[in-house]
Design an enzyme around this catalytic site. Structure first.
Site, mmCIF file in Angstrom:
data_model
loop_
_atom_site.group_PDB
_atom_site.id
_atom_site.type_symbol
_atom_site.label_atom_id
_atom_site.label_comp_id
_atom_site.label_asym_id
_atom_site.label_seq_id
_atom_site.Cartn_x
_atom_site.Cartn_y
_atom_site.Cartn_z
ATOM 1 N N CYS A 82 5.212 68.288 -0.907
ATOM 2 C CA CYS A 82 4.444 69.529 -0.785
ATOM 3 C C CYS A 82 2.943 69.224 -0.876
ATOM 4 O O CYS A 82 2.391 68.624 0.034
ATOM 5 C CB CYS A 82 4.908 70.529 -1.837
ATOM 6 S SG CYS A 82 4.421 72.246 -1.465
ATOM 7 N N HIS B 114 11.042 70.584 -1.608
ATOM 8 C CA HIS B 114 11.019 69.966 -2.931
ATOM 9 C C HIS B 114 12.361 69.354 -3.342
ATOM 10 O O HIS B 114 13.194 70.017 -3.957
ATOM 11 C CB HIS B 114 10.635 71.029 -3.974
ATOM 12 C CG HIS B 114 9.210 71.449 -3.903
ATOM 13 N ND1 HIS B 114 8.233 70.915 -4.708
ATOM 14 C CD2 HIS B 114 8.589 72.354 -3.113
ATOM 15 C CE1 HIS B 114 7.064 71.471 -4.425
ATOM 16 N NE2 HIS B 114 7.254 72.352 -3.458
ATOM 17 N N GLU C 98 12.839 67.342 -5.762
ATOM 18 C CA GLU C 98 12.904 67.258 -7.232
ATOM 19 C C GLU C 98 13.454 68.532 -7.860
ATOM 20 O O GLU C 98 13.809 68.532 -9.045
ATOM 21 C CB GLU C 98 11.517 66.919 -7.804
ATOM 22 C CG GLU C 98 10.548 68.082 -7.931
ATOM 23 C CD GLU C 98 9.870 68.481 -6.636
ATOM 24 O OE1 GLU C 98 8.887 69.237 -6.693
ATOM 25 O OE2 GLU C 98 10.321 68.067 -5.548
#
Length: 223
Positions: free
Chosen positions: A87, A195, A197
């Site tokens: 991002c 994302h 994560e």
């Protein structure tokens, strides 16, 4: 020996803790890195996480690209260190010249926060070797400036050289060719807007698909 993956914190970063957790869940040793430092001793790979570094002043990622730690990462990437930009981290890597293109305001000028399926367009980079080409992975996306743009010549080059790593299956932000992530010429520096994560634990995310990127990095270290 356990691999060590560093995660940079800039003023305004907000996904560094999540990235550190993802590194730990994948089985590597997480190492917090500070934007004003420039020491990568003992670090095997680096994650440049998401957020709003420096409040997105000037341009998203433009100020962070000048930070001492970013300059150290650019030098390390030149020596082959695996680097992942997520991002805002992707925006920083484009501003730093490690990756091509630019991330502009989304189509419709809206901020999007959605779970999205990505197609793995290339499965042999340092961050995608645990996937199969054509595989779909479900990860969250949350950005207002994630529309990937580049000159026609750059897009042609990326497509011809197989440097598109991820594509949107819904292309909600209007990125050219549905590009969600790209790599450099070596395949060791990767950036993507969604994302991974946030997709490492079913308790907190829509899937565990995001772990594949961190597992891939661990397997690539030393390769």
């Amino acid at each position: 020996m356990t691999a060590t993956i560093g995660v940079i914190t800039f003023p305004g970063t907000l996904d560094d803790v999540d990235a550190l957790r993802a590194v730990r869940l994948a089985g590597a040793e997480p190492q917090q890195l500070w934007h004003a430092d420039e020491d990568l001793t003992g670090v095997d790979a680096v994650v440049v996480p998401g957020g709003f570094s420096y409040g997105d002043y000037l341009r998203s990622g433009a100020i962070a690209a000048q930070a001492p730690m970013t300059k150290a990462v650019v030098e390390a990437a030149g020596r082959g260190m695996p680097v992942l930009g997520i991002c805002n981290g992707f925006q920083i890597l484009t501003e730093a010249g490690l990756l091509p293109g630019v991330l502009t305001r989304n189509q419709g000028l809206n901020f999007h926060c959605v779970d999205t399926y990505l197609e793995v367009a290339r499965a042999d980079t340092a961050w995608t070797s645990q996937f199969e080409q054509g595989q779909r992975i479900l990860v969250p996306a949350k950005h207002g400036e994630g529309r990937f743009q580049a000159s026609a010549e750059t897009i042609e080059e990326l497509e011809k050289e197989g440097r598109v790593v991820f594509r949107y299956t819904d292309n909600f932000n209007g990125s050219l060719n549905g590009i969600a992530g790209v790599t450099n010429a070596t395949g060791r520096v990767v950036g993507l807007m969604p994302h991974p994560e946030h997709a490492v634990d079913l308790l907190t995310g829509p899937s565990t698909d995001g772990l594949g990127l961190f597992l891939s990095a661990i397997s690539s270290i030393g390769a």
